[in-house]
Scaffold this active site. Structure first.
Site, PDB file in Angstrom:
ATOM      1  CG  ASP A  62      85.582  51.873 -12.125  1.00  0.00           C
ATOM      2  OD1 ASP A  62      87.213  51.605 -12.333  1.00  0.00           O
ATOM      3  OD2 ASP A  62      84.924  51.097 -11.652  1.00  0.00           O
ATOM      4  N   GLY A  63      85.859  56.443 -12.168  1.00  0.00           N
ATOM      5  CA  GLY A  63      85.384  57.950 -12.617  1.00  0.00           C
ATOM      6  C   GLY A  63      86.638  58.727 -13.422  1.00  0.00           C
TER       7      GLY A  63
ATOM      8  CB  THR B 187      80.012  45.095 -12.741  1.00  0.00           C
ATOM      9  OG1 THR B 187      80.622  45.739 -13.788  1.00  0.00           O
ATOM     10  CG2 THR B 187      80.092  43.497 -13.316  1.00  0.00           C
TER      11      THR B 187
ATOM     12  CB  ALA C  93      72.730  48.157 -14.449  1.00  0.00           C
TER      13      ALA C  93
ATOM     14  CB  SER D  22      73.696  49.739  -7.327  1.00  0.00           C
ATOM     15  OG  SER D  22      75.231  49.729  -7.294  1.00  0.00           O
TER      16      SER D  22
ATOM     17  CG  ASN E 114      80.097  51.776 -16.705  1.00  0.00           C
ATOM     18  OD1 ASN E 114      80.785  50.942 -17.070  1.00  0.00           O
ATOM     19  ND2 ASN E 114      80.465  52.451 -15.701  1.00  0.00           N
ATOM     20  CD  GLU E 115      75.557  53.907 -15.493  1.00  0.00           C
ATOM     21  OE1 GLU E 115      76.295  55.093 -15.425  1.00  0.00           O
ATOM     22  OE2 GLU E 115      76.456  52.905 -15.304  1.00  0.00           O
TER      23      GLU E 115
ATOM     24  CG  ASP F  34      63.446  56.118  -7.000  1.00  0.00           C
ATOM     25  OD1 ASP F  34      62.570  56.740  -6.929  1.00  0.00           O
ATOM     26  OD2 ASP F  34      64.156  55.499  -5.951  1.00  0.00           O
TER      27      ASP F  34
END
Length: 295
Positions: A73-74, A188, A191, A193, A147-148, A177
């Site tokens: 994914d990276g 998925t 977020a 996690s 993603n985020e 945090d």
């Protein structure tokens, strides 16, 4: 069909992936499809794998049919920057672990390449977010994420004090945090996690997920993609960090304000299979669907 070209993006840090790139290049070459590669990856690849070399940047994928990724994914997120800029789709074959964004695993590599060659695939437009950061009216950053976008504390031993707004209305303030503003695609990832919900990718929504918040009300929020989500860092507190997709990072001084909105430009993901997202979710997370009904 002549004149077809694909940008190949490879996780060059693994010897087995480099060997796989040679096989992929051979299959595309047999079909008369040219491959271009990135200048910083070319030295690790066999020169027989490609016909042209381009520098990483907005024009890297311009004129190609798609971006083909060998990695996790990276690597896909890195390639998505290039694909999005050119408006072309991207497909990844997972060469690592879970690889939730990857469309295929390495055991079906040849089938994936054959489907691309035959143009036997569909394309999903995935929602992105546009992100800006400012301080006292001065722009600190302007970026985007698939993603985020996360606003996180800059040092482990400190608490980040923030205030959350939706559509210029305060919702809550707390120490934490961090706060994640995620797309359905990103639901998925980080977020998830942090305790956020899984959102099906065809749902248009924006997630706000606090991470380890010290508050009675710190539940994840799901808001309209047309809303403006703002995260303000306490002006009397500590600095923070804005990070988008784990790739683009900016320092946020105390008092900084981050605004996140639905993105103006999607990322286009190639889909080889027509099954529902439910099947992908169960497969990738190895969910225990065999329960009491099967006793």
């Amino acid at each position: 069909m002549t004149g077809r070209e694909v940008l190949l993006v490879v996780h060059t840090g693994r010897a087995d992936t480099l060997h796989t790139a040679e096989k992929v290049a051979g299959w595309f070459g047999e079909a008369g499809i040219r491959l271009r590669v990135l200048a910083d990856e070319a030295p690790q690849l066999d020169s027989a794998c490609y016909q042209s070399v381009v520098h990483t940047g907005p024009e890297a994928a311009a004129g190609t049919e798609l971006v083909f990724v060998l990695g996790g994914d990276g690597t896909l997120l890195r390639a998505a920057e290039l694909a999005r800029a050119a408006g072309v789709p991207v497909i990844a074959v997972n060469m690592g672990r879970v690889g939730f964004l990857a469309e295929a695993d390495s055991n079906v590599l040849e089938q994936a390449v054959r489907q691309v060659i035959a143009q036997n695939y569909e394309v999903d437009d995935r929602m992105t977010v546009d992100v800006s950061a400012s301080l006292a009216g001065r722009r600190l950053a302007s970026t985007w994420a698939l993603n985020e976008a996360s606003v996180e504390k800059s040092s482990r031993e400190r608490i980040l004090d923030v205030r959350i707004e939706v559509d210029e209305r305060p919702v809550s303030s707390f120490g934490c945090d961090g706060v994640l503003c995620a797309t359905p695609t990103g639901s998925t990832a980080y977020a998830f996690s942090a305790g956020g919900p899984v959102v099906w990718p065809d749902v248009q929504a924006l997630l706000v997920v606090p991470s380890n918040a010290h508050a009675m009300f710190s539940r994840p929020l799901v808001v309209s993609p047309g809303s403006v989500v703002a995260v303000e860092v306490d002006p009397d507190g500590h600095p923070a960090v804005l990070c988008c997709d784990g790739r683009r990072t900016f320092v946020l001084p105390p008092g900084a304000r981050v605004e996140v909105v639905g993105g103006a430009k999607p990322v286009r993901l190639v889909r080889l299979r027509k099954g529902p997202f439910t099947d992908r979710l169960v497969h990738k997370f190895e969910l225990p669907v065999q329960g009491w009904r099967n006793r």
